[in-house]
Design a protein around this motif. Structure first.
Motif, PDB file in Angstrom:
ATOM      1  N   ALA A 273     -78.381  37.846 102.756  1.00 19.35           N
ATOM      2  CA  ALA A 273     -78.533  36.399 102.566  1.00 19.35           C
ATOM      3  C   ALA A 273     -77.626  35.953 101.427  1.00 19.35           C
ATOM      4  O   ALA A 273     -77.511  36.623 100.399  1.00 19.35           O
ATOM      5  CB  ALA A 273     -79.993  36.062 102.261  1.00 19.35           C
ATOM      6  N   PHE A 274     -76.990  34.796 101.610  1.00 23.30           N
ATOM      7  CA  PHE A 274     -75.958  34.392 100.652  1.00 23.30           C
ATOM      8  C   PHE A 274     -75.967  32.876 100.475  1.00 23.30           C
ATOM      9  O   PHE A 274     -75.347  32.145 101.249  1.00 23.30           O
ATOM     10  CB  PHE A 274     -74.595  34.862 101.163  1.00 23.30           C
ATOM     11  CG  PHE A 274     -73.506  34.844 100.123  1.00 23.30           C
ATOM     12  CD1 PHE A 274     -73.778  34.978  98.774  1.00 23.30           C
ATOM     13  CD2 PHE A 274     -72.181  34.713 100.515  1.00 23.30           C
ATOM     14  CE1 PHE A 274     -72.769  34.975  97.822  1.00 23.30           C
ATOM     15  CE2 PHE A 274     -71.152  34.718  99.576  1.00 23.30           C
ATOM     16  CZ  PHE A 274     -71.454  34.849  98.237  1.00 23.30           C
ATOM     17  N   PRO A 275     -76.665  32.379  99.446  1.00 25.54           N
ATOM     18  CA  PRO A 275     -76.703  30.930  99.201  1.00 25.54           C
ATOM     19  C   PRO A 275     -75.430  30.466  98.485  1.00 25.54           C
ATOM     20  O   PRO A 275     -75.421  30.196  97.283  1.00 25.54           O
ATOM     21  CB  PRO A 275     -77.948  30.770  98.326  1.00 25.54           C
ATOM     22  CG  PRO A 275     -78.033  32.064  97.570  1.00 25.54           C
ATOM     23  CD  PRO A 275     -77.519  33.129  98.512  1.00 25.54           C
ATOM     24  N   VAL A 276     -74.348  30.357  99.225  1.00 27.94           N
ATOM     25  CA  VAL A 276     -73.036  30.112  98.612  1.00 27.94           C
ATOM     26  C   VAL A 276     -72.961  28.764  97.898  1.00 27.94           C
ATOM     27  O   VAL A 276     -72.107  28.576  97.035  1.00 27.94           O
ATOM     28  CB  VAL A 276     -71.895  30.208  99.653  1.00 27.94           C
ATOM     29  CG1 VAL A 276     -71.728  31.629 100.139  1.00 27.94           C
ATOM     30  CG2 VAL A 276     -72.131  29.252 100.814  1.00 27.94           C
ATOM     31  N   ALA A 277     -73.829  27.823  98.254  1.00 28.63           N
ATOM     32  CA  ALA A 277     -73.792  26.513  97.605  1.00 28.63           C
ATOM     33  C   ALA A 277     -74.594  26.482  96.308  1.00 28.63           C
ATOM     34  O   ALA A 277     -74.698  25.431  95.671  1.00 28.63           O
ATOM     35  CB  ALA A 277     -74.320  25.439  98.561  1.00 28.63           C
ATOM     36  N   ASP A 278     -75.134  27.609  95.903  1.00 31.52           N
ATOM     37  CA  ASP A 278     -75.973  27.643  94.706  1.00 31.52           C
ATOM     38  C   ASP A 278     -75.134  27.421  93.449  1.00 31.52           C
ATOM     39  O   ASP A 278     -74.157  28.134  93.200  1.00 31.52           O
ATOM     40  CB  ASP A 278     -76.686  28.999  94.616  1.00 31.52           C
ATOM     41  CG  ASP A 278     -77.673  29.042  93.478  1.00 31.52           C
ATOM     42  OD1 ASP A 278     -78.799  28.557  93.655  1.00 31.52           O
ATOM     43  OD2 ASP A 278     -77.306  29.548  92.400  1.00 31.52           O
ATOM     44  N   VAL A 279     -75.544  26.451  92.641  1.00 35.14           N
ATOM     45  CA  VAL A 279     -74.789  26.107  91.438  1.00 35.14           C
ATOM     46  C   VAL A 279     -74.829  27.247  90.427  1.00 35.14           C
ATOM     47  O   VAL A 279     -73.831  27.541  89.758  1.00 35.14           O
ATOM     48  CB  VAL A 279     -75.330  24.802  90.821  1.00 35.14           C
ATOM     49  CG1 VAL A 279     -74.654  24.511  89.490  1.00 35.14           C
ATOM     50  CG2 VAL A 279     -75.121  23.631  91.781  1.00 35.14           C
TER      51      VAL A 279
END
Length: 326
Positions: A273-279
């Motif tokens: 899982a990869f929340p690429v939009a995470d600040v």
């Protein structure tokens, strides 16, 4: 009935699984289970104490206290020790049943991601300039999960487009307004509100806590789906494919790619899982690379080729680097 348990860590070496756990049936107030290798209890405590606003557990004198609901009982656990084994001790209200033992062991293993073999991750990123140093620095730190799907979804949605401190404030207000409580040793311990409880609320009940109108609507709709059985952790895992689970989550109003990947990372336990939009992830990579601009999602995807299959752990370690630079 409240039951207090003690979980302490002592190192014994070797990989473990549920079949290898030692459940000390001779003493009805104690469970012993071996921690996997590697496991770093001090790093775990550092992560758990990153915010003074956490309301779901309490850390004091290197011990973690948490209220659980298992086998229909309110159970307070105390977790302490080092890197080797977990000792779960029942110290209040009688004997621990076999069913209670199994439920507590299952929860603790899930919470600390004990069924994950981290050696392939460390081997894969050992030579990566970005992740290699963090993998060595945080070796044995496992992703601290949110085993309950409803809690994970509420936490992710609450945190959308606000700072972390206010997200904790919203969670505390929700928990203390609608969650169940047990008191021990002059301290209150809380269970996260159930989906059934939240589904019976009105939008105004949540906006009164400073949830936005839209977030309140999202939480009520998700609570209703879980209450009705249309959405469940077991159901998502039964799909047998994390991509299918992600698509199912994305069908729900209020859940976008960031929220879906966050929930898959912390609850469904997808290591990719990869929340690429995470600040926070972007800021951590920016700091590690020493650049003036935050990386774009496209840049993160390129960097993540070195972490393929382990994006969740890479993200977790990068987050941790924001809290502790030593």
């Amino acid at each position: 009935m409240a039951i207090l348990l003690t979980i302490s860590c002592k190192q014994k070496g070797g990989e473990t699984d549920m079949a290898k756990q030692e459940l000390n049936s001779a003493q009805q107030d104690k469970i012993i289970l071996t921690a996997p290798k590697p496991f770093h209890f001090a790093q775990t405590l550092r992560y758990l104490t990153r915010s003074p606003h956490e309301c779901m557990f309490h850390v004091e004198h290197d011990k973690i206290y948490r209220l659980l609901n298992v086998e229909g009982q309110s159970v307070i656990v105390e977790i302490s020790g080092d890197d080797d084994a977990l000792t779960v001790r029942l110290v209040k209200h009688g004997a621990m049943t076999a069913a209670l033992q199994v439920a507590i062991v299952r929860y603790v293993r899930d919470w600390f991601d004990f069924d994950r073999d981290l050696k392939p991750f460390y081997a894969q990123v050992a030579q990566c300039p970005l992740l290699g140093p963090l993998a060595r620095q945080y070796a044995g730190l496992r992703i601290i999960g949110v085993p309950d799907l409803f809690e994970a979804l509420c936490w992710a949605i609450s945190g959308q487009q606000i700072n972390l401190a206010f997200a904790y404030t919203l969670k505390r207000r929700l928990v203390e307004s609608f969650g169940a409580q047990e008191t021990w040793n002059q301290r209150s311990y809380w269970l996260f509100p159930t989906a059934k409880t939240v589904s019976q609320l009105d939008v105004r009940d949540l906006t009164a806590l400073q949830f936005t109108q839209r977030k309140a609507e999202y939480l009520l709709e998700i609570a209703a789906q879980i209450r009705d059985g249309a959405l469940s952790k077991d159901g998502l895992l039964a799909l047998g494919d994390f991509k299918k689970a992600e698509q199912r989550l994305l069908q729900i109003r209020g859940i976008g790619p960031w929220t879906a990947n966050y929930v898959m990372m912390r609850c469904l336990r997808n290591p990719a899982a990869f929340p690429v939009a995470d600040v926070g992830l972007q800021n951590a990579v920016k700091a590690r690379l020493g650049t003036d601009e935050k990386p774009t999602p496209e840049t993160l995807q390129i960097l993540a080729r070195a972490w393929s299959g382990w994006e969740a752990y890479a993200t977790f370690y990068l987050w941790q680097s924001l809290y502790h630079t030593a």
